[in-house]
Design an enzyme around this catalytic site. Structure first.
Site, PDB file in Angstrom:
ATOM      1  N   HIS A 156      -1.404  66.315 -56.794  1.00  0.00           N
ATOM      2  CA  HIS A 156      -1.232  64.896 -57.070  1.00  0.00           C
ATOM      3  C   HIS A 156      -2.616  64.330 -57.328  1.00  0.00           C
ATOM      4  O   HIS A 156      -3.484  64.384 -56.462  1.00  0.00           O
ATOM      5  CB  HIS A 156      -0.572  64.178 -55.881  1.00  0.00           C
ATOM      6  CG  HIS A 156      -0.317  62.731 -56.154  1.00  0.00           C
ATOM      7  ND1 HIS A 156       0.903  62.250 -56.517  1.00  0.00           N
ATOM      8  CD2 HIS A 156      -1.154  61.665 -56.147  1.00  0.00           C
ATOM      9  CE1 HIS A 156       0.820  60.935 -56.711  1.00  0.00           C
ATOM     10  NE2 HIS A 156      -0.424  60.568 -56.494  1.00  0.00           N
ATOM     11  N   CYS A 157      -2.821  63.859 -58.536  1.00  0.00           N
ATOM     12  CA  CYS A 157      -4.158  63.414 -58.914  1.00  0.00           C
ATOM     13  C   CYS A 157      -4.278  61.895 -58.768  1.00  0.00           C
ATOM     14  O   CYS A 157      -3.609  61.148 -59.484  1.00  0.00           O
ATOM     15  CB  CYS A 157      -4.438  63.810 -60.363  1.00  0.00           C
ATOM     16  SG  CYS A 157      -6.121  63.453 -60.874  1.00  0.00           S
ATOM     17  N   PRO A 158      -5.099  61.405 -57.854  1.00  0.00           N
ATOM     18  CA  PRO A 158      -5.240  59.956 -57.718  1.00  0.00           C
ATOM     19  C   PRO A 158      -5.950  59.323 -58.912  1.00  0.00           C
ATOM     20  O   PRO A 158      -5.719  58.152 -59.205  1.00  0.00           O
ATOM     21  CB  PRO A 158      -6.080  59.791 -56.445  1.00  0.00           C
ATOM     22  CG  PRO A 158      -6.746  61.103 -56.236  1.00  0.00           C
ATOM     23  CD  PRO A 158      -5.921  62.140 -56.893  1.00  0.00           C
TER      24      PRO A 158
END
Lengths: 135, 442
Positions: free
Chosen positions: B189-191
């Site tokens: 999950h890439c912020p």
């Protein structure tokens, strides 16, 4: 006048992951269908579906070309073009409808397109054929 | 005629047709607008443009990412490009422009595309799965977690049961706790992009970070060239900096981001070449020895083949039908009744109740009517027989022999057909249906 519910049970044909993450369904014949349909017919349907999904996910010249072209256009062609996968999905939908009309509905069964179940299962609804029992 | 038939299916609907608003329907009828599935999506996502765009609920630092890229690039075009064009070549802004477009487009695509979310299992599937777990001795059952072992290309892979999505996760699928979804080929999950990176948007993400590294390096190089050229002659470097303060900003931004972007690009190039995900690499799922690809059952055992498969493979479709329509009144009743009916089940309803199955029904009904011995049936019965070949005709002829299971009110008669999956109807669970079936058979 009381009506009868369309009482049905469901059989779920699960995915076969032995070849990896490719979309493939198990061809094992469910016991619940033994009374309704021939094993060979069922296996043929599932195998055709598997072949169609394999065609959709095939890594070959055409898919690479589509992928490279998409990459060069920053994937904007996906917005205007129907992908190969989507074309095959339409073919699959048509095949399932055809199978339902010709083979499964007369036997009191109904195939559900796996795409409606997130490609997890092939759902086969078994409708109780009361007219047979009542005669 | 059709309305008459439908009323025969649902006797309670005779008194309470779908058009009569009940308390739960008031809110629905207020809008008179068919709802789309994204409006009832169970995961933690946000949707825009009527379901066309999907992002994680926490968009993370996406605005910051976009802001940094746009601001730095705009400053570059305004303050550095004129000098470089006059002193060097016009290709510089052209190349920078192309890279900038690539970066922004792929960033937005990464953020706004469904990463490969798996729709949650429907109640019948859940019941079926749980029955299999209970019956089968070969499936490991330890509360919690439930696991199932399969063999993929000679490697043992454990499939875990997801308690949120209520299904055995396919291989390489992981549940993202931030988005509350199971995502296929889950990478991370890439912020920075405010979304999960999974099967469907991994190529966008990879193109984004690679083009961003090129853009960052290019801008950094051009800015240094600009300042160097400016400081030639009697002017010092400091004076050049004073003349072009924007270049300082660009220098700082690019200098600090180039390490992470280059590092990330390099890391993901390695992952692509070995057909691994960040998740698998971090967990060490397939590492036998350091740096060895062996053990990964998904690898095609060739760097070029792996790259082609991951980046240029066919684009899988979105499995969540965001813009599909819900049947108008399934959701409030199912929520109120407390059953675990999933809104996505309604997709089956919508699709099953379209022309194709109706035509199918009529075709089969015609053929069964020909074969039926109930020629003495009353017109009403014949009407029912025509629509419901698999309902008990005998129940019409000899009602005392069979038990009728009354149906609850249909909420939308237009959709109600015998092919509608029974569990969609309020209050009837699969168990209830099967119990009724058993009772009738006995």
């Amino acid at each position: 006048l009381q009506q009868q519910a369309a009482i049905a049970s469901k059989v779920f044909v699960q995915r076969d992951y032995t070849s990896g993450t490719v979309c493939k369904f198990q061809t094992k014949f469910p016991t619940e269908l033994e009374a309704r349909i021939e094993k060979q017919q069922f296996e043929e349907t599932i195998q055709t579906l598997n072949n169609l999904y394999a065609e959709a996910e095939k890594l070959g010249g055409k898919s690479y070309l589509e992928g490279c072209l998409a990459c060069l256009t920053a994937y904007t062609i996906f917005l205007c073009m129907e992908t190969h996968y989507e074309k095959v999905l339409k073919k699959i939908a048509k095949y399932i409808q055809e199978q339902n009309e010709k083979v499964y509905a007369p036997l009191g069964l109904l195939l559900t397109d796996p795409i409606e179940r997130g490609l997890r299962v092939v759902e086969i609804t078994i409708f109780e054929d009361r007219s047979i029992g009542s005669r | 005629m059709k309305n008459c038939e439908y009323q025969q299916i649902d006797p309670l609907a005779l008194g309470t047709p779908a058009s009569t608003p009940t308390s739960t329907q008031c809110a629905k009828n207020k809008s008179h607008r068919p709802r789309r599935k994204w409006e009832v999506f169970p995961g933690r996502n946000r949707f825009y443009c009527d379901g066309r765009i999907i992002v994680a609920r926490q968009c993370g630092v996406l605005p910051l990412t976009l802001g940094l890229i746009v601001v730095t690039s705009v400053l570059f075009f305004i303050f550095d490009c004129p000098f470089l064009v006059t002193h060097l070549t016009i290709c510089i802004p052209v190349v920078a422009g192309v890279l900038f477009l690539f970066v922004v487009i792929t960033l937005l695509q990464t953020s706004f595309t469904d990463p490969g979310i798996l729709p949650r299992a429907l109640p019948e599937e859940v019941t079926n799965t749980e029955r299999q777990i209970d019956n089968s001795g070969s499936v490991t059952y330890r509360p919690p977690p439930r696991t199932k072992e399969i063999i993929i290309n000679g490697e043992v892979v454990k499939l875990k049961y997801c308690f949120t999505c209520k299904m055995f996760r396919p291989p390489r699928t992981s549940h993202c706790s931030l988005c509350d979804n199971c995502v296929e080929r889950f990478d991370h999950h890439c912020p920075w992009v405010g979304n999960c990176v999974g099967k469907r948007n991994y190529r966008f993400f990879y193109t984004f970070i690679v083009s961003l590294s090129f853009l960052t390096s290019f801008i950094l190089g051009c800015v240094i060239t600009h300042l160097t050229l400016r400081s030639q002659g009697d002017k010092g470097f400091l004076q050049a900096l004073q003349e072009s303060p924007a270049s300082v900003v660009e220098l700082v931004v690019c200098f600090f981001s180039i390490w992470s972007t280059l590092g990330l690009s390099g890391f993901h190039t390695y992952l692509v070449a070995s057909n691994l995900t960040t998740n698998e690499d971090i967990k060490g799922s397939w590492s036998t020895k350091r740096g060895e690809e062996s053990g990964n059952p998904y690898s095609y055992n060739g760097i070029f083949r792996n790259c082609c498969a991951v980046l240029c493979g066919p684009m899988p479709p979105s499995l969540i039908d965001r813009r599909g329509f819900l049947p108008p009144d399934v959701i409030p009743r199912t929520v109120a009744s407390g059953s675990e009916l999933h809104p996505f089940m309604a997709k089956n309803d919508t699709n099953m109740c379209t022309q194709a199955p109706k035509k199918l029904l009529e075709t089969v009904a015609h053929s069964s009517l020909v074969h039926s011995t109930c020629t003495s049936a009353t017109p009403k019965t014949a009407l029912v027989t025509q629509e419901f070949p698999f309902n008990s005709v005998s129940s019409m002829l000899s009602p005392s022999n069979t038990t009728q299971v009354p149906l609850p009110a249909a909420r939308d008669n237009r959709r109600s057909t015998p092919w509608t999956r029974p569990a969609v109807r309020e209050g009837i669970t699969q168990k209830g249906m099967l119990d009724a079936y058993k009772y009738q058979v006995s």
